[in-house]
Design an enzyme around this catalytic site. Structure first.
Site, PDB file in Angstrom:
ATOM      1  N   ASP A 162      -6.424   0.810   0.500  1.00 60.47           N
ATOM      2  CA  ASP A 162      -6.454   0.922   1.956  1.00 60.47           C
ATOM      3  C   ASP A 162      -7.851   0.554   2.429  1.00 60.47           C
ATOM      4  O   ASP A 162      -8.684   0.113   1.642  1.00 60.47           O
ATOM      5  CB  ASP A 162      -6.105   2.340   2.376  1.00 60.47           C
ATOM      6  CG  ASP A 162      -6.997   3.349   1.677  1.00 60.47           C
ATOM      7  OD1 ASP A 162      -8.228   3.165   1.693  1.00 60.47           O
ATOM      8  OD2 ASP A 162      -6.476   4.311   1.105  1.00 60.47           O
ATOM      9  N   LYS A 212       0.822  -1.210   0.000  1.00 56.85           N
ATOM     10  CA  LYS A 212       0.000   0.000   0.000  1.00 56.85           C
ATOM     11  C   LYS A 212       0.860   1.266   0.000  1.00 56.85           C
ATOM     12  O   LYS A 212       0.615   2.192  -0.778  1.00 56.85           O
ATOM     13  CB  LYS A 212      -0.958  -0.031   1.202  1.00 56.85           C
ATOM     14  CG  LYS A 212      -2.001   1.049   1.190  1.00 56.85           C
ATOM     15  CD  LYS A 212      -1.519   2.244   1.956  1.00 56.85           C
ATOM     16  CE  LYS A 212      -2.493   3.394   1.799  1.00 56.85           C
ATOM     17  NZ  LYS A 212      -1.981   4.589   2.485  1.00 56.85           N
TER      18      LYS A 212
END
Length: 334
Positions: free
Chosen positions: A246, A227
């Site tokens: 996310d 991420k």
DNA sequence: GGGCCACCTTTTTC
DNA sequence: AGAAAAAGGTGGC
């Protein structure tokens, strides 16, 4: 001595409040009216405002021998103004009716082009964290390890710390004391690894490489997972197709785009992470990451109207974002 | 190789 | 009011 200038722009191309407080950059500070924003780009302290049609009025507070042409260029680069957001909004709307409903309410949400070094360390701080606290941590990092640039309206502005300084032996301990939690050692170790790889030049060099290659190279850095790597690719390395997944994005995607994920308690593994990214790249095209920035912003509670927030209340954290005063650590009373 | 779980601290939720 | 969960996840087992 300061220099001031105006950059031609429009409210549909740029909304300062959205673009500067939606969790891309964490060091911009506004006046109480939210009409003027002051922050640091590189080693320069800028104040930014827009007139009623959206032209960008700015001041550089510590220009030294800077030419106005240079400062114009720095802002064009930071906001990536050469890319037409109006055009992108139009394309996305034609491709996807979900985003078509959202974007008219959120004009001018631009993906920034942030210094990759700053972005790297900032997003190492972002794991399992909230925007209010990340903001505070990054500011503390700069105050502690950066150098003072100048003072504007009684507030000191600092440069982002050099990698060499962050690699220092005591840094992790100091950051622990500043309540960085388990991220303290990531920052110090990331600085070490980064130096070994080739420092700032190596990071900037990733701009010339393919998305997949840049992404996997970033994964070598401690505290950087899929991420965070995508955040750096998107907001610093020109990878417009990079799409950080996310919790917010997972919620959005499962709600509107991949129904099989709905109401399921799934933890995101490597396969699912890629599936979501690929699905949204197919939906939004080459600038999928830019589209994600808009969707992410629309999902932030402090930007939503009561109706949109759908039961979510505007909370203290959101207000923290909006406040001018630095947060003082609460003291226990006896 | 993939699925858990601990990890710091603050804020929000229930 | 106070416990529990979540907050722009990652690394290690």
């Amino acid at each position: 001595m300061v220099i001031s200038s105006i950059l031609t722009c429009s409210i549909n191309e740029l909304n300062l409040r959205y673009s500067l407080t939606n969790g891309q950059a964490f060091r911009w500070r506004s006046n109480p009216e939210k009409s003027k924003w002051t922050g640091v780009i590189g080693k320069l302290v800028f104040s930014l405002q827009q007139d009623d049609i959206g032209n960008l009025l700015y001041t550089v507070h510590n220009p030294d021998n800077l030419d106005i042409k240079d400062s114009d260029q720095i802002l064009e680069d930071y906001f990536q103004l050469k890319t037409s957001l109006t055009e992108l909004y139009k394309e996305w709307s034609e491709m996807d009716e979900v985003i078509a409903k959202v974007i008219p309410k959120y004009p001018g949400v631009r993906t920034l082009r942030i210094d990759p070094v700053e972005n790297l360390f900032t997003f190492i701080c972002s794991s399992n964290n909230n925007i209010g606290r990340i903001t505070q941590m990054v500011n503390n990092l700069c105050i502690k390890f950066g150098s003072k640039l100048t003072t504007v309206d009684d507030v000191d502005y600092f440069s982002f710390p050099e990698i060499e300084i962050l690699s220092g032996k005591n840094v992790a301990n100091t950051l622990r004391e500043l309540n960085f939690g388990y991220r303290a050692k990531y920052i110090q170790k990331a600085a070490e690894v980064l130096l070994k790889e080739g420092g700032s030049d190596w990071l900037f060099g990733l701009r010339k490489q393919e998305y997949s290659e840049a992404k996997s190279k970033l994964l070598k850095i401690p505290g950087v997972g899929p991420k965070v790597s995508d955040c750096i690719c998107l907001m610093s390395l020109d990878k417009t197709e990079s799409l950080p997944v996310d919790t917010h994005v997972f919620q959005l995607v499962s709600k509107y785009y991949i129904p099989k994920l709905r109401n399921k308690k799934v933890n995101i593994n490597v396969g699912l992470y890629k599936e979501i990214g690929d699905h949204m790249r197919k939906t939004w095209g080459k600038h999928a990451g830019w589209a994600q920035t808009v969707m992410f912003t629309s999902d932030l509670k402090n930007f939503q109207t009561a109706e949109e927030s759908d039961g979510k209340k505007v909370t203290k954290e959101d207000k923290t974002e909006e406040e001018d005063e630095p947060k003082i650590k609460k003291q226990k009373r006896s």
